[in-house]
Each structure stands twice: as structure tokens, then as C-alpha cells.
Design a protein around this motif. Structure first.
Motif, PDB file in Angstrom:
ATOM      1  N   GLN B  89       0.834  -1.205   0.000  1.00 24.50           N
ATOM      2  CA  GLN B  89       0.000   0.000   0.000  1.00 24.50           C
ATOM      3  C   GLN B  89       0.867   1.253   0.000  1.00 24.50           C
ATOM      4  OE1 GLN B  89      -3.175   0.102   2.818  1.00 24.50           O
ATOM      5  NE2 GLN B  89      -3.761   2.179   2.275  1.00 24.50           N
ATOM      6  N   GLU B 166      -3.662  -3.196  -2.072  1.00 23.80           N
ATOM      7  CA  GLU B 166      -4.179  -1.826  -2.087  1.00 23.80           C
ATOM      8  C   GLU B 166      -3.114  -0.829  -2.535  1.00 23.80           C
ATOM      9  OE1 GLU B 166      -6.772  -0.596   1.017  1.00 23.80           O
ATOM     10  OE2 GLU B 166      -6.936  -2.610   1.861  1.00 23.80           O
ATOM     11  N   GLY B 169      -4.148   2.821  -2.601  1.00 20.98           N
ATOM     12  CA  GLY B 169      -4.962   3.265  -1.469  1.00 20.98           C
ATOM     13  C   GLY B 169      -4.525   4.590  -0.879  1.00 20.98           C
TER      14      GLY B 169
END
Ligand SMILES: Nc1ncnc2c1ncn2[C@@H]1O[C@H](COP(=O)(O)OP(=O)(O)O)[C@@H](O)[C@H]1O
Ligand SMILES: [Mg+2]
Lengths: 279, 261
Positions: B89, B166, B169
Motif C-alpha cells: 500500500q 491496495e 490506497g
């Protein structure tokens, strides 16, 4: 640079100087306060006719300082202390680094050795100086041992804190490509811990000067601590102050050197990270 | 030669339980099973805490499952592997390495041929549009650029599988959309098998061949939705009724079982 300042208009240079003053007033204020204090000191000592063996005036300290330089005694003893500080610092911080790495790498070391280290950390190390002089003599060795002992702990504590606070994502990144423990240490853990290590070095170098001086107080034949004692014994207070000046300059210079190396090595770290001191 | 069609990745009854610091057991994953085909793009959506990151880490061999197993190319995953690219992420770049040196990290760790690696790193930086930044340090790059370096790094050792947790994200909406398109073109160019975790349903549908929809803790597979939308895709696709139907279907699945976030 030089050619540019020649071309620069005087008006502009002056306004630049002014904005510099507004943004960083300390550049002027720090030396100004120093001059003020020295002048007040000189004046008060003269006005109140304070005896030289109680508090010498700045001019007298300067004279003692200059005499010490000319005769070579100040230089000679400075070199002795500097050597003790540097060797003790190197040995102590290297040992702190190695033990810190071992403690974080091996569970067994952490469980068996670390409790003793923590217990020993609460002992004021300077209190051991007399013992160390008894064991290692009046020469350089006892000073190096005391200094190393004092430099050891700030390194140890900071190395451990640094190695333990490595971002787990960085470790997962290395593990995701099947890196060995040694590769993880070399490529991620150690460099990630560098800001902490330098924080430790910075504390250790200042502590090292204290260690060397205290050890010289206890028993020595040379060094600035020894010189302070000789001067005190002879009521040569200006001489003592001259040594204090040298010591401040030494401490400040060593601190600045560590900071400069820190900025070069840990170039990616702009702000100062939290350090764990650990005396 | 036997002609058996074998899934590139088979996730076979994977469960995982954690013991929290207070001694409570938390079941993060409960009997997860699905297959991913060679070259397929599979998205995983689910509420936060449903075990998506845990699943990716199990697939990468970073943590073991409590039960079940993962097969990559028919072989059970027993530990960390050298044929997986992982995108986190956060970009997770090493700030003391230049962009190029960051991309080269897997090459160094795996002791691959340096010359080859450098050529691939240069190609990948070209692909993600960062050729001019090869000798910059990460702190000189924006968040989106850093994440693109992370993607290039995940591909430099030519992995069979790209795991993305992710990855967009932490980016702002504009950059995120741009990166989504960029990822599609990278995928077209390299044809890797991709497992892409997101909590944006639209992103999941837009990118994937199939969307694995997971329920809240303990994480279970609610449904694997096949996305039958034409490729190549562009942002206009998001305005079509078919796209909308997939999104509302998956949203309904998530809402039925505890909701998203
Ligand atoms: N190392 C761990 N120790 C204890 N609990 C964990 C650990 N890793 C994850 N968990 C728990 O497992 C669950 C799933 O976490 P995670 O896989 O990160 O979910 P997601 O990525 O879907 O948000 C969460 O409840 C989390 O608290
Ligand atoms: Mg997660």
C-alpha cells in the motif's frame, strides 16, 4: 560566486543582509550575547576588585590561555585527552554497536545477557573510575577503559531501539524476494537504524569527554583533567578557566564533526529523529 | 505430454488464525478457496480487516496458513519465493537508494545477472514513465511516482505472479485513476498473473477478469464474480450500464454480509 557579488548592486546586497537578519536573528544575537557577557564579566571583576584566585577576568583567562599555547603545556595535555577521548569513544561505541546487534539478532543473547546490561546501566559509570584506575593504572589505559565504558551504553541503547523500530513493510519487501537474514540486515535493518546510531554517537562523544576528564581527576600524569587539578592546587584559577575553554571547544568540535558525518551518511533524513539517550 | 489445464495459483481451503497480544484468538481467514489462471487479472474486494493482506502474505509465503495450502504452478508454497512481485500500500522505497537502485533491489537479493537486470530496470522505468528520474532519490518524487517505482521493482525479476495490496490506497483520486489505467497498460505489456487487493469496488471491476468478493471477519469468499467486459478498457467503460450492474451486484454482496468499511 566572487564575480557575482562584484556585479551585485550594493542596495540589493544590503536588503539581502536585512532579510537574513529577520529570518535568522540568532546569527547576530548569539555572538552579541557572548560579547555582552564577556564585557559585563570584565567590568564587574574590575569594579568589584575580585581577587584573581577567586574569579579571573576574561583578559586574564586569555593571557593564561595564550601562555599555555606558547609554552606548549596546553597543547600537550589537550593532545593526551583528545587521544583518550577518541580511542575510548571508538572502542566503546564499536562494542555497543556489536552487542546491540547481537542482542537484537539472537533471542538467547537478549534473554541471557541483556538483563545484566540493563541492570548495569543504572550504575553511574563515573563512580567506577577509581576502581578502573586501581586496576589499569595511572596511564592512558585506565582513561580509555572508563571512556569506552561510558560511550558503550548510548550506542547500545540506540542501536537496539533503531534495529527494533525498522518498518515491517521493508522487511516483508526483502522477504518477498526470499532474502537471507544477512541480506535483510545489510540492505534494510542496518541502514534503517542509522539515524538512531548517529543519535547514539552524538551522545557518546560528549560523554566520552566527561569520562576522560573524570578518570584524569582520579589519577593521571597528563591530560586536561590533570592540568585542572594542578592549576587548582596552585590557585591558578585563570589556568583552570583556560582549560575549561579548551574543553568546551573540544566538546563542541567533536559534536559538530559527528553531526556533519551524520548529515553526509544519513543524507535522506531531513528532520532529527527521536533518540534514546541511555547514560 | 499430458494436457491438464492447471491453475497458475490454487488457493485451497486456506484458513488463518492469529493470537492477539491479549491472548484472544482472531480468525482472519476461513476456508478460502479459488483458482487463478495463467495471465489472469483477479481483484479481491472486502471490508477492511477481512484478511486480504493476510491472504496475500500467505500466497507469498511470508506467513504460513493455519490450515489449507496454496499451490503455485502445482507446487505448494512452503516459504518465501523468488518468483513473486509484491506491491504494498505504501511504496516502501529505501530512501538511501536512488530510483534505479530501488528497482534493482530484487536483482541484487536474488543475485541475478546484473547487466540483464539493469536493462530490465531501464525498460520498466521507461514503461512507468520515470526514465528521467532513474538517478533521483525517492524523497524527490511524488506519491504516485513512488508507487510506480514500487511496481517497476515488483516486475524486475520477471516474477510469475504479481501481488498488489491496495497499491493505490494512499493516492489522491486523480492520481489513482491515472495509475489504474497505467496498471492496465503494464499488465497488457507484461501479461503477468495479477492478484489485486482493493477496497474500491469500481477499481476492482474495472481492472479484473474476475472479482473475489470477501465477507467481514472471519474472511470468507462470498462469490467470485466473472467480469465479462471487453478489453482494452478505458475510463468510459465506467459509465456503461453493464459496469454499473457489476458494481451494484458486488456492493449488494458486501452489504448483505456486514458491509464495506
Ligand atoms: N500479525 C497479526 N497478529 C494478530 N492479528 C493480526 C495479525 N495480522 C492481521 N491480524 C488480524 O487479522 C485480521 C485481518 O487482517 P488483514 O489481513 O490485515 O485485513 P485486511 O488487509 O483485509 O484489512 C484483522 O483483524 C487483523 O487485526
Ligand atoms: Mg490490508
Amino acid at each position: 560566486m566572487a564575480s557575482r557579488s562584484l556585479v551585485e548592486q550594493p542596495g540589493r546586497a544590503a536588503s539581502q543582509r536585512q532579510s537574513m537578519l529577520r529570518h535568522r536573528p540568532e546569527i547576530v544575537l548569539v555572538p552579541a550575547i557572548f560579547i555582552l557577557i564577556v564585557a559585563a564579566w570584565e567590568l564587574l571583576v574590575k569594579l568589584l576588585a575580585v581577587p584573581i584566585y577567586i574569579l579571573p577576568s576574561p583578559t586574564e583567562i586569555w593571557r593564561a590561555f595564550r601562555d599555555g599555547l606558547v609554552s606548549g603545556t596546553l597543547v600537550e595535555h589537550t593532545l593526551v585527552t583528545l587521544q583518550e577521548v577518541l580511542v575510548g569513544f571508538a572502542v566503546g561505541s564499536a562494542a555497543g554497536l556489536v552487542v546491540g546487534v547481537l542482542v537484537t539478532r539472537f533471542r538467547l543473547v537478549e534473554r541471557t545477557v541483556y538483563p545484566y546490561v540493563v541492570a548495569f546501566q543504572t550504575v553511574p559509570k563515573v563512580a567506577l573510575a577509581p576502581l578502573i584506575v586501581t586496576w589499569f593504572g595511572f596511564g592512558m589505559l585506565s582513561k580509555v577503559v572508563t571512556t569506552a565504558l561510558i560511550a558503550f551504553f548510548p550506542l547500545l541503547v540506540n542501536v537496539i531501539a533503531g534495529l527494533q523500530s525498522v518498518d515491517q513493510d521493508r522487511i516483508d519487501l526483502l522477504r518477498s524476494v526470499n532474502a537471507s537474514e544477512w541480506q535483510i540486515f545489510r540492505m534494510v535493518r542496518f541502514p534503517s537504524a542509522l539515524p538512531f546510531i548517529f543519535a547514539g554517537l552524538d551522545v557518546a562523544i560528549v560523554f566520552s569527554v566527561i569520562g576522560a576528564i573524570v578518570s584524569e581527576f582520579v589519577g593521571a600524569r597528563a591530560g586536561l583533567g590533570y592540568l585542572i587539578q594542578v592549576n587548582n592546587y596552585n590557585l591558578n584559577v585563570s589556568g583552570t578557566f583556560a582549560v575549561l575553554v579548551v574543553l568546551s571547544v573540544m566538546g563542541l568540535t567533536l559534536h559538530l564533526v559527528v553531526q556533519a558525518v551524520n548529515r553526509r551518511v544519513v543524507f535522506w533524513q531531513r528532520d532529527d529523529r527521536g533518540s534514546v539517550v541511555g547514560a | 505430454m499430458t494436457v491438464t489445464t492447471q491453475a497458475a495459483i490454487r488457493i485451497d481451503g486456506v484458513s488463518r488464525t492469529f493470537v492477539s497480544k491479549r491472548g484472544e484468538t482472531v480468525q482472519a481467514l476461513d476456508h478460502i478457496s479459488f483458482d487463478v489462471d495463467e495471465g489472469e487479472f483477479v481483484s479481491i474486494v472486502g471490508p477492511s480487516g477481512c484478511g486480504k493482506s493476510t491472504l496475500l502474505k500467505i500466497i507469498a509465503g511470508l506467513i504460513p496458513p493455519s490450515a489449507g495450502q496454496v499451490l503455485i504452478g502445482g507446487q505448494p508454497v512452503a516459504g518465501p519465493r523468488s518468483d513473486i512481485g509484491f506491491v504494498f500500500q505504501q511504496p516502501v522505497l529505501l530512501p538511501w537508494r536512488t530510483v534505479k537502485a530501488n528497482v534493482m533491489l530484487p536483482v541484487e537479493v536474488l543475485k541475478l545477472d546484473r547487466r540483464d537486470g539493469e536493462r530490465r530496470a531501464a525498460d520498466l522505468l521507461e514503461t512507468v514513465g520515470l526514465s528521467n528520474f532513474a538517478n533521483h532519490y525517492p524523497m524527490e518524487l511524488s506519491g504516485g511516482m513512488q508507487q510506480r517505482v514500487g511496481i517497476a521493482r515488483a516486475l524486475v525479476h520477471d516474477p510469475v505472479l504479481l501481488l498488489m495490496d491496495e497499491p493505490f490506497g494512499a493516492l489522491d483520486a486523480m492520481t489513482r485513476e491515472h495509475m489504474t489505467l497505467e496498471l492496465l497498460s503494464i499488465w497488457r505489456a507484461f501479461r503477468k498473473t495479477v492478484l489485486f487487493v482493493t477496497h474500491s469496488i469500481a477499481e476492482a471491476v474495472f481492472l479484473a477478469d474476475r472479482v473475489v468478493t470477501m465477507t467481514a471477519r472471519p474472511g470468507r469468499v462470498a462469490e467470485v464474480v466473472t467480469i465479462d467486459l471487453p478489453r482494452p478498457r478505458d475510463l468510459a467503460l465506467m459509465n456503461t450500464p453493464e459496469f454499473g450492474r457489476y458494481v451494484s451486484h458486488i456492493r449488494a454482496l458486501l452489504n448483505a454480509r456486514g458491509g464495506l468499511d
